[in-house]
Scaffold this active site. Structure first.
Site, PDB file in Angstrom:
ATOM      1  N   SER A   1      27.299 -28.301 -21.692  1.00 60.21           N
ATOM      2  CA  SER A   1      28.726 -28.056 -21.912  1.00 60.21           C
ATOM      3  C   SER A   1      29.173 -26.748 -21.274  1.00 60.21           C
ATOM      4  CB  SER A   1      29.025 -28.012 -23.409  1.00 60.21           C
ATOM      5  OG  SER A   1      28.547 -29.163 -24.043  1.00 60.21           O
TER       6      SER A   1
HETATM    7  N1  SAH Z   1      24.917 -29.723 -26.397  1.00 63.27           N
HETATM    8  C1  SAH Z   1      24.411 -30.120 -25.116  1.00 63.27           C
HETATM    9  C2  SAH Z   1      25.367 -31.067 -24.444  1.00 63.27           C
HETATM   10  C3  SAH Z   1      24.650 -32.244 -23.941  1.00 63.27           C
HETATM   11  S1  SAH Z   1      25.658 -33.584 -23.412  1.00 63.27           S
HETATM   12  C4  SAH Z   1      24.099 -28.930 -24.255  1.00 63.27           C
HETATM   13  O1  SAH Z   1      24.512 -27.802 -24.601  1.00 63.27           O
HETATM   14  O2  SAH Z   1      23.412 -29.068 -23.252  1.00 63.27           O
HETATM   15  C5  SAH Z   1      25.551 -34.669 -24.804  1.00 63.27           C
HETATM   16  C6  SAH Z   1      24.189 -35.157 -25.173  1.00 63.27           C
HETATM   17  O3  SAH Z   1      24.360 -36.121 -26.211  1.00 63.27           O
HETATM   18  C7  SAH Z   1      23.425 -35.859 -24.055  1.00 63.27           C
HETATM   19  O4  SAH Z   1      22.193 -35.246 -23.890  1.00 63.27           O
HETATM   20  C8  SAH Z   1      23.271 -37.296 -24.574  1.00 63.27           C
HETATM   21  O5  SAH Z   1      22.049 -37.897 -24.201  1.00 63.27           O
HETATM   22  C9  SAH Z   1      23.345 -37.089 -26.069  1.00 63.27           C
HETATM   23  N2  SAH Z   1      23.716 -38.291 -26.825  1.00 63.27           N
HETATM   24  C10 SAH Z   1      24.635 -39.248 -26.497  1.00 63.27           C
HETATM   25  N3  SAH Z   1      24.676 -40.190 -27.456  1.00 63.27           N
HETATM   26  C11 SAH Z   1      23.777 -39.819 -28.415  1.00 63.27           C
HETATM   27  C12 SAH Z   1      23.354 -40.386 -29.652  1.00 63.27           C
HETATM   28  N4  SAH Z   1      23.861 -41.548 -30.110  1.00 63.27           N
HETATM   29  N5  SAH Z   1      22.414 -39.740 -30.357  1.00 63.27           N
HETATM   30  C13 SAH Z   1      21.870 -38.577 -29.927  1.00 63.27           C
HETATM   31  N6  SAH Z   1      22.220 -37.993 -28.760  1.00 63.27           N
HETATM   32  C14 SAH Z   1      23.166 -38.598 -28.002  1.00 63.27           C
END
Ligand code: SAH
Length: 213
Positions: A60
């Site tokens: 993010s």
């Molecule tokens: N907070 C993270 C943002 C990652 S993007 C950072 O700072 O890097 C969002 C993440 O949510 C992705 O890695 C994706 O794989 C995960 N995601 C999407 N759907 C999900 C679910 N149902 N359960 C767990 N993780 C999920």
């Protein structure tokens, strides 16, 4: 420009954009964002933008991380659930600001890479799981705070159920084909209250654990 200088510029920009909580700004200042990126993207670690990580996901934007963390109103008694570990950057920002973070990721590859980073940084209050965040973490519920870092069409019922009375959830919700809004959901004895906070762009919250080759 040196890395430190870029970092100070980012902190100043975040403050100018209304992030005033000193503890949040300090957590950002102390967390090496370059560690959460692959080498081609490391030079952009302190630009205020989302960047690609493995498995087609994104880390993010620092402003959004700061904003979400600020609006969570954390304290050292909070038990926090994070959905979407991704790179682990948001987790690393939450860690010094609360008692414990439980974080769920659907890609094993991302969870493993994040685990290494948590070890290197000595983040002892983070517990992780590979799973579907829609289900939350019932064994550890209730949570004082819940932060979802992927966009859902509606608040998953299990997450609402697992939010403590007096708790706060921050979650991006889809509001049309290309539109998402960040919401703050608070819970009291009488039910839930929703506030619209900010237009955002997150990767989608996807059902089930990811199949990887
Ligand atoms: N907070 C993270 C943002 C990652 S993007 C950072 O700072 O890097 C969002 C993440 O949510 C992705 O890695 C994706 O794989 C995960 N995601 C999407 N759907 C999900 C679910 N149902 N359960 C767990 N993780 C999920």
């Amino acid at each position: 420009m040196t890395e430190d200088y870029r970092k100070i510029e980012l902190i100043m920009a975040l403050r100018n954009q209304g992030i005033r909580d000193q503890a949040v700004l300090e957590a950002i200042e102390r967390t090496p964002r370059e560690m959460f990126l692959s080498s081609p993207f490391q030079p952009m670690a302190y630009a205020d933008q989302a960047l690609p990580i493995a498995c087609g996901q994104t880390i993010s934007q620092p402003y959004v991380v700061a904003f979400m963390t600020d609006r969570l109103k954390l304290n050292d008694r909070c038990k926090v659930l994070e959905i979407g570990t991704g790179s682990g950057y948001q987790t690393a920002i939450l860690s010094p600001l609360c008692r414990r973070v439980y974080t769920i990721e659907r890609y094993r590859t991302l969870a493993k890479e994040a685990e290494e980073r948590f070890k290197t940084l000595g983040l002892a209050n983070v517990t992780q799981m590979v799973g579907d965040g829609h289900k939350g973490w019932p064994q550890q519920a209730p949570f004082d705070r819940i932060i979802v870092t992927a966009a859902a069409s509606e608040v998953p019922k299990a997450l609402a159920d697992q939010l403590a009375i007096g708790g706060i959830m921050i979650i991006p919700l889809e509001e049309g084909p290309m539109a998402q809004e960040l919401y703050r959901i608070t819970r009291d004895e009488t039910g839930f209250t929703r506030e619209r906070l900010l237009p955002v762009r997150f990767v989608p919250l996807v059902e089930g654990v990811a199949r990887e080759t």
